[in-house]
Each structure stands twice: as C-alpha cells, then as structure tokens.
Design an enzyme around this catalytic site. Structure first.
Site, PDB file in Angstrom:
ATOM      1  N   LYS A  19       0.856  -1.208   0.000  1.00 24.32           N
ATOM      2  CA  LYS A  19       0.000   0.000   0.000  1.00 24.32           C
ATOM      3  C   LYS A  19       0.882   1.245   0.000  1.00 24.32           C
ATOM      4  CE  LYS A  19      -1.670   1.601   4.034  1.00 24.32           C
ATOM      5  NZ  LYS A  19      -1.322   2.989   4.324  1.00 24.32           N
ATOM      6  N   ASN A  20       1.928   1.246   0.849  1.00 24.38           N
ATOM      7  CA  ASN A  20       2.723   2.464   1.032  1.00 24.38           C
ATOM      8  C   ASN A  20       3.742   2.690  -0.070  1.00 24.38           C
ATOM      9  OD1 ASN A  20       1.174   2.910   3.230  1.00 24.38           O
ATOM     10  ND2 ASN A  20       2.705   2.264   4.739  1.00 24.38           N
ATOM     11  N   CYS A  24      -4.824   7.833   9.515  1.00 27.15           N
ATOM     12  CA  CYS A  24      -5.032   7.205  10.824  1.00 27.15           C
ATOM     13  C   CYS A  24      -4.710   8.202  11.938  1.00 27.15           C
ATOM     14  CB  CYS A  24      -4.121   5.986  10.971  1.00 27.15           C
ATOM     15  SG  CYS A  24      -4.633   4.614   9.947  1.00 27.15           S
ATOM     16  N   ARG A  60      -8.573  -0.187   4.671  1.00 26.25           N
ATOM     17  CA  ARG A  60      -7.669   0.779   4.023  1.00 26.25           C
ATOM     18  C   ARG A  60      -6.356   0.119   3.618  1.00 26.25           C
ATOM     19  NH1 ARG A  60      -6.665   5.601   7.559  1.00 26.25           N
ATOM     20  NH2 ARG A  60      -5.482   6.043   5.687  1.00 26.25           N
ATOM     21  N   ARG A  73       0.754  14.358  13.243  1.00 29.24           N
ATOM     22  CA  ARG A  73       1.166  14.175  11.836  1.00 29.24           C
ATOM     23  C   ARG A  73       1.287  15.510  11.100  1.00 29.24           C
ATOM     24  NH1 ARG A  73      -1.409   8.775   9.524  1.00 29.24           N
ATOM     25  NH2 ARG A  73       0.653   8.490   8.681  1.00 29.24           N
ATOM     26  N   ASP A  76       4.620   0.332  12.075  1.00 32.61           N
ATOM     27  CA  ASP A  76       3.381  -0.263  11.567  1.00 32.61           C
ATOM     28  C   ASP A  76       3.182  -1.698  12.052  1.00 32.61           C
ATOM     29  OD1 ASP A  76       3.453   1.403   8.316  1.00 32.61           O
ATOM     30  OD2 ASP A  76       2.981   2.092  10.330  1.00 32.61           O
TER      31      ASP A  76
HETATM   32  C1  EPZ Z   1       4.347   6.734   6.280  1.00 30.81           C
HETATM   33  O1  EPZ Z   1       3.606   7.765   6.905  1.00 30.81           O
HETATM   34  C2  EPZ Z   1       3.392   5.547   6.202  1.00 30.81           C
HETATM   35  N1  EPZ Z   1       2.216   5.910   5.424  1.00 30.81           N
HETATM   36  C3  EPZ Z   1       2.962   5.133   7.614  1.00 30.81           C
HETATM   37  O2  EPZ Z   1       2.146   3.959   7.484  1.00 30.81           O
HETATM   38  C4  EPZ Z   1       4.214   4.784   8.421  1.00 30.81           C
HETATM   39  O3  EPZ Z   1       3.824   4.460   9.743  1.00 30.81           O
HETATM   40  C5  EPZ Z   1       5.162   5.999   8.437  1.00 30.81           C
HETATM   41  O4  EPZ Z   1       5.487   6.367   7.076  1.00 30.81           O
HETATM   42  C6  EPZ Z   1       6.461   5.692   9.171  1.00 30.81           C
HETATM   43  O5  EPZ Z   1       7.086   4.613   8.583  1.00 30.81           O
HETATM   44  C7  EPZ Z   1       2.294   5.919   4.076  1.00 30.81           C
HETATM   45  O6  EPZ Z   1       3.339   5.669   3.502  1.00 30.81           O
HETATM   46  C8  EPZ Z   1       1.025   6.250   3.334  1.00 30.81           C
HETATM   47  P1  EPZ Z   1       6.513  10.091   8.370  1.00 30.81           P
HETATM   48  P2  EPZ Z   1       4.191   9.283   6.915  1.00 30.81           P
HETATM   49  O7  EPZ Z   1       6.392  11.344   7.596  1.00 30.81           O
HETATM   50  O8  EPZ Z   1       4.870   9.569   5.645  1.00 30.81           O
HETATM   51  C9  EPZ Z   1       6.788  13.226  11.881  1.00 30.81           C
HETATM   52  C10 EPZ Z   1       0.222   2.645   7.738  1.00 30.81           C
HETATM   53  O9  EPZ Z   1      -0.365   2.119   8.700  1.00 30.81           O
HETATM   54  N2  EPZ Z   1       6.691  14.234  10.817  1.00 30.81           N
HETATM   55  O10 EPZ Z   1       7.713   9.239   8.216  1.00 30.81           O
HETATM   56  O11 EPZ Z   1       3.099  10.184   7.350  1.00 30.81           O
HETATM   57  C11 EPZ Z   1       5.433  12.540  12.110  1.00 30.81           C
HETATM   58  O12 EPZ Z   1       4.622  13.296  12.964  1.00 30.81           O
HETATM   59  C12 EPZ Z   1       0.756   4.061   7.864  1.00 30.81           C
HETATM   60  O13 EPZ Z   1       0.398   2.096   6.619  1.00 30.81           O
HETATM   61  C13 EPZ Z   1       6.881  15.575  11.139  1.00 30.81           C
HETATM   62  O14 EPZ Z   1       7.136  15.930  12.285  1.00 30.81           O
HETATM   63  O15 EPZ Z   1       5.246   9.152   8.091  1.00 30.81           O
HETATM   64  C14 EPZ Z   1       5.836  11.230  12.720  1.00 30.81           C
HETATM   65  O16 EPZ Z   1       6.049  11.408  14.089  1.00 30.81           O
HETATM   66  C15 EPZ Z   1       0.573   4.639   9.260  1.00 30.81           C
HETATM   67  N3  EPZ Z   1       6.776  16.502  10.146  1.00 30.81           N
HETATM   68  C16 EPZ Z   1       7.171  10.917  12.032  1.00 30.81           C
HETATM   69  O17 EPZ Z   1       7.640  12.162  11.485  1.00 30.81           O
HETATM   70  C17 EPZ Z   1       6.497  16.161   8.846  1.00 30.81           C
HETATM   71  O18 EPZ Z   1       6.427  17.051   7.985  1.00 30.81           O
HETATM   72  C18 EPZ Z   1       7.057   9.894  10.916  1.00 30.81           C
HETATM   73  O19 EPZ Z   1       6.261  10.447   9.913  1.00 30.81           O
HETATM   74  C19 EPZ Z   1       6.302  14.794   8.547  1.00 30.81           C
HETATM   75  C20 EPZ Z   1       6.410  13.847   9.549  1.00 30.81           C
END
Ligand code: EPZ
Length: 429
Positions: free
Chosen positions: A22-23, A116, A399, A121, A307
């Site tokens: 998915k990701n 989610c 999802r 986020r 995840d």
């Molecule tokens: C991706 O989310 C995945 N989703 C998530 O999977 C996964 O848990 C996550 O990466 C971490 O591996 C998709 O790919 C669609 P991040 P993403 O930006 O991109 C902080 C699932 O269940 N952050 O790496 O949103 C954020 O708050 C989902 O399949 C900032 O502070 O994750 C978090 O604490 C859930 N500022 C951390 O970084 C930003 O601008 C990780 O977020 C962006 C992120």
C-alpha cells in the site's frame, strides 16, 4: 459500518500470496501525475486508500482504468492543481500529491491530509523542503496554496527526521527541478527505493534511494512507464503473526524477506521456526506459546517498523513472561491497548513505553478498530482468543488489508464480515 465476527481457536495453516505494498502504490500513483503520459502499474492492491487515490487522480483530470490486473493512469489531460478538502481528508498520503502537482503544473492547492489518528502528523518537513526548491507556500484557513510557476530549482536539504512522506514529495518535485538536489537524512524505507525505481523508469535521475542520502539530477520532463510495486512487508508479517498466534504454519509467496529482517528476528526470538527457502518465499511454523519478546523499540527503517507494533503487542500479550515495547515514531499509537485489555491482556503504559505481561489466554470481546494496524492486530487477537470477538469499525482495516477476512478464512480462520445494524447504539465497544 461493518464488523468482523471471529470465533477464536482455529489453527491457521496453508499458503498466502502477499499483496502489493500500500505504502508503495499510493506515492507511485500520485507520482504518475508528474509523468506526462501513460503509466501502467502492476501489483497495486485493491484497497479503499487506493480507490481514494484514483478518485483524486480523476478529479485532477487524469484518465484511470484497469487493464487486466494492472492500473493504467494517463496524465496527459491533467488540468487542475487543486484537490478538494473532502478528498484530501480521506487519507494521509494525499499530501504526496504536493510534489507531483508542483512538478507537472507549477502549482498545488491542497489542505491538511487525513489518515489514521495515530498522532498529530504535521507536514512542516514537506513544506520546508518544497520552500528549499523555490516553492512559495501560503498557508491560510487550513488550505495550502503552493506556487512554483517561477520553476523548481535544485537545492541542498536535510530532514531533522527521516520522514517517509517528505522524502517522497522531495524526490518527485526535484526530479524536474533545474539543477541538482541533495537530501540528507532521507527516509530509507523500501517504499522509497521503489518510488525512485518508478521515477527513474519515467526518465528521472535519482541516486542513493534507500541509503539515507539522495541525489536527484533534475531533467526536463518525465514520461510514462510500466512498474510493478514491491510486496507489502507489513501485511506479510501480519499473516506470519496470525499463524504464530494460533500455533499454526504458513508458507508466504511473493514476499521480500530482506525488507522484513527486524520483524523476522523478533518472530524467531519468540520461538517461531522460520525458513527462508530463498527468493520470494518464507515459511513459518509455531508450536506452543510464544516466548517473551526481546525489547522492541520502533525506529525508522531498517529498525523495527512502527506499523508492526500493534501486531507484536498481541504476540507479547500471549507470551511467557513480560515484554517491553517502546513507540518512538507516533505519539498516539497505543490506542489498541485499551481494546486488548478488554480481551484480558495485561498491559501497563507509561508514556511511550508499554510493558506487556503475557497471559496464557485472551478472551473474546467486543472491540473497536481505531486505526489500520491496530484493527488488524485486534483481528489477530480474536483469532487467538477463546470465544467470540467482534471487531467494529473495520473500514480502518479495509484501508490497508486486501481481502483480509477471505484470505484468513482460506487458512482456516473462522471469521465473517457483518454489517452493523443501522439502529445499533454506537455503544462503547
Ligand atoms: C508513512 O507515513 C506511512 N504511510 C505510515 O504507514 C508509516 O507508519 C510511516 O510512514 C512511518 O514509517 C504511508 O506511507 C502512506 P513520516 P508518513 O512522515 O509519511 C513526523 C500505515 O499504517 N513528521 O515518516 O506520514 C510525524 O509526525 C501508515 O500504513 C513531522 O514531524 O510518516 C511522525 O512522528 C501509518 N513533520 C514521524 O515524522 C512532517 O512534515 C514519521 O512520519 C512529517 C512527519
């Protein structure tokens, strides 16, 4: 709304073919906007988040169709750079249309993404890197108006956290920026390398994807391409864990074991017998109760993935002894704890640390999915529990898990999907 109704106790055994990631599919579908022409994508799973992404593509003027098992996206008629709020709020990955729209149209008019409820986020890292490429970003009334009509220019950027989504947006936007972009502390998840492989097939020049430092040499334009997305490492380990929890055995086909090392190591240390016959197959057999897990601390890839945290908490809930799980990525990713306690799990939470005292049994109960991975974990808990478990709000699970109840039933699980009675009180599950 609908629920899964599960009669626990069945031992899972058989074969399962892993779905496409998915990701990986979601950012690649968004990136097709930047590839002016037709893209043929194989292995995209049939999920509500994928369908939501196709709706966004069509709202932008792209033509989308299914061709056999593939999705075909033609962005040659792309005519809009605005995504309505109701579509943005469907999922988190809608924010990854930012880079593609800036690359293709020089503008993007979005709102905060959905997804989610596992934490605040924010999208500050996405905006920081877009500004570094010369994008003018105006945030007002919850909308984001981004302007790059003066063109995108290569830049040196560094992320204070290796954000997956921010890395994806930067890779896509930088692909057609003037000059070279260097990104340090980039995310290293396998889905990043898969997106880079797709973009390079479209004519981009991206180097170092998956290694933490990315170099992107901007090109004039991207063309259409054909690509097969990688296997989903999280749903793969979901099925392995389901077999482990029920003392069963499973043969996974179409997996990528090298993407799952951190999780496979914990499964082996919990007493699972794992064989890697080679290629894309993985065999797991479990006899008896899991041993206590080694301490788990979720980390960016190649560390233990956030995840999979909820899934392994279920394994810990049935293990001999106490296990410690620390969630370092998202600040609100223990919401499944209250639901597991309803099933008899003994879990203490202090901030981001959960101490799970294993029990010999869990009891079936009425529980509620609060996010995709927590929902899948509750289904697994129901498979291992005594008696009946009803998991409500399973639209969260839809999802990310394709044909979930059907594939589990093929392995011997006693699970059915039921529509909730309309008049049913929305009682506290
Ligand atoms: C991706 O989310 C995945 N989703 C998530 O999977 C996964 O848990 C996550 O990466 C971490 O591996 C998709 O790919 C669609 P991040 P993403 O930006 O991109 C902080 C699932 O269940 N952050 O790496 O949103 C954020 O708050 C989902 O399949 C900032 O502070 O994750 C978090 O604490 C859930 N500022 C951390 O970084 C930003 O601008 C990780 O977020 C962006 C992120």
């Amino acid at each position: 709304m609908s629920s899964f109704v599960i009669q626990g106790g069945a031992r899972l055994e058989g074969e399962h073919t892993v779905q496409g990631a998915k990701n990986s599919a979601l950012p690649i579908l968004a990136a097709a906007v930047a590839a002016r022409g037709e893209c043929v994508l194989h292995g995209c799973p049939d999920l509500s988040d994928v369908r939501a992404t196709l709706t966004i593509l069509e709202s932008l003027g792209c033509a989308v169709r299914r061709q056999g098992g593939a999705l075909v996206v033609d962005s040659s008629c792309l005519c809009r750079c605005e995504i309505p709020e109701r579509l943005m709020r469907e999922m988190r990955s809608s924010i990854v249309f930012l880079g593609p729209l800036l690359s293709a149209m020089g503008c993007a008019n979005l709102s905060a993404p959905g997804g989610c409820d596992i934490g605040e986020r924010p999208i500050d890292l996405h905006l920081e890197t877009m500004r570094a490429l010369g994008v003018r970003v105006i945030e007002e009334n919850g909308r984001l108006r981004c302007d790059a009509r003066a063109g995108l220019r290569g830049a040196r950027c560094s992320l204070h956290f290796p954000s997956v989504g921010a890395t994806e947006n930067l890779m896509i936007a930088a692909s057609t920026a003037k000059g070279v972009t260097v990104l340090t502390n980039a995310a290293r998840e396998p889905e990043i390398a898969d997106l880079a492989a797709f973009l390079n097939a479209c004519g981009a020049k991206i180097y170092g994807a998956g290694e933490g430092a990315l170099v992107v040499e901007g090109v004039e334009r991207l063309h259409g391409a054909e690509h097969t997305v990688i296997p989903d490492r999280i749903t793969a380990v979901t099925f392995l864990t389901a077999a482990a929890l029920t003392g069963g055995e499973i043969l996974l086909r179409g997996a990528r074991p090298s993407h799952m090392d951190a999780m496979l190591s914990v499964l082996e240390q919990s007493g699972c017998r794992l064989c890697r016959p080679g290629g894309d197959t993985l065999y797991l057999r479990m006899q008896g109760r899991p041993r206590r897990l080694p301490t788990i601390r979720t980390m960016p890839y190649p560390g233990f993935p956030t995840d999979a945290q909820a899934l392994f908490m279920v394994l810990a809930a049935l293990a001999e002894g106490a296990s410690i799980i620390t969630e370092t990525i998202f600040e609100n990713r223990f919401r499944h704890v209250a639901q597991l306690r309803r099933m008899g799990a003994f879990i203490r939470v202090e901030g981001r640390v959960a101490v799970v005292e294993g029990r010999r049994f869990l009891q079936g109960a009425r529980v509620e999915a609060c996010d995709l991975r927590a929902g899948a974990a509750l289904v697994l808990a129901g498979l291992a529990a005594e008696g009946e478990t009803r998991v409500r709000k399973i639209e969260h699970v839809d999802r990310g898990c394709e044909h979930f109840e059907g594939d589990l039933a093929l392995l011997g699980a006693n699970i059915v999907r039921e529509e909730d009675d309309l008049g049913q009180e929305d009682e506290e599950a």
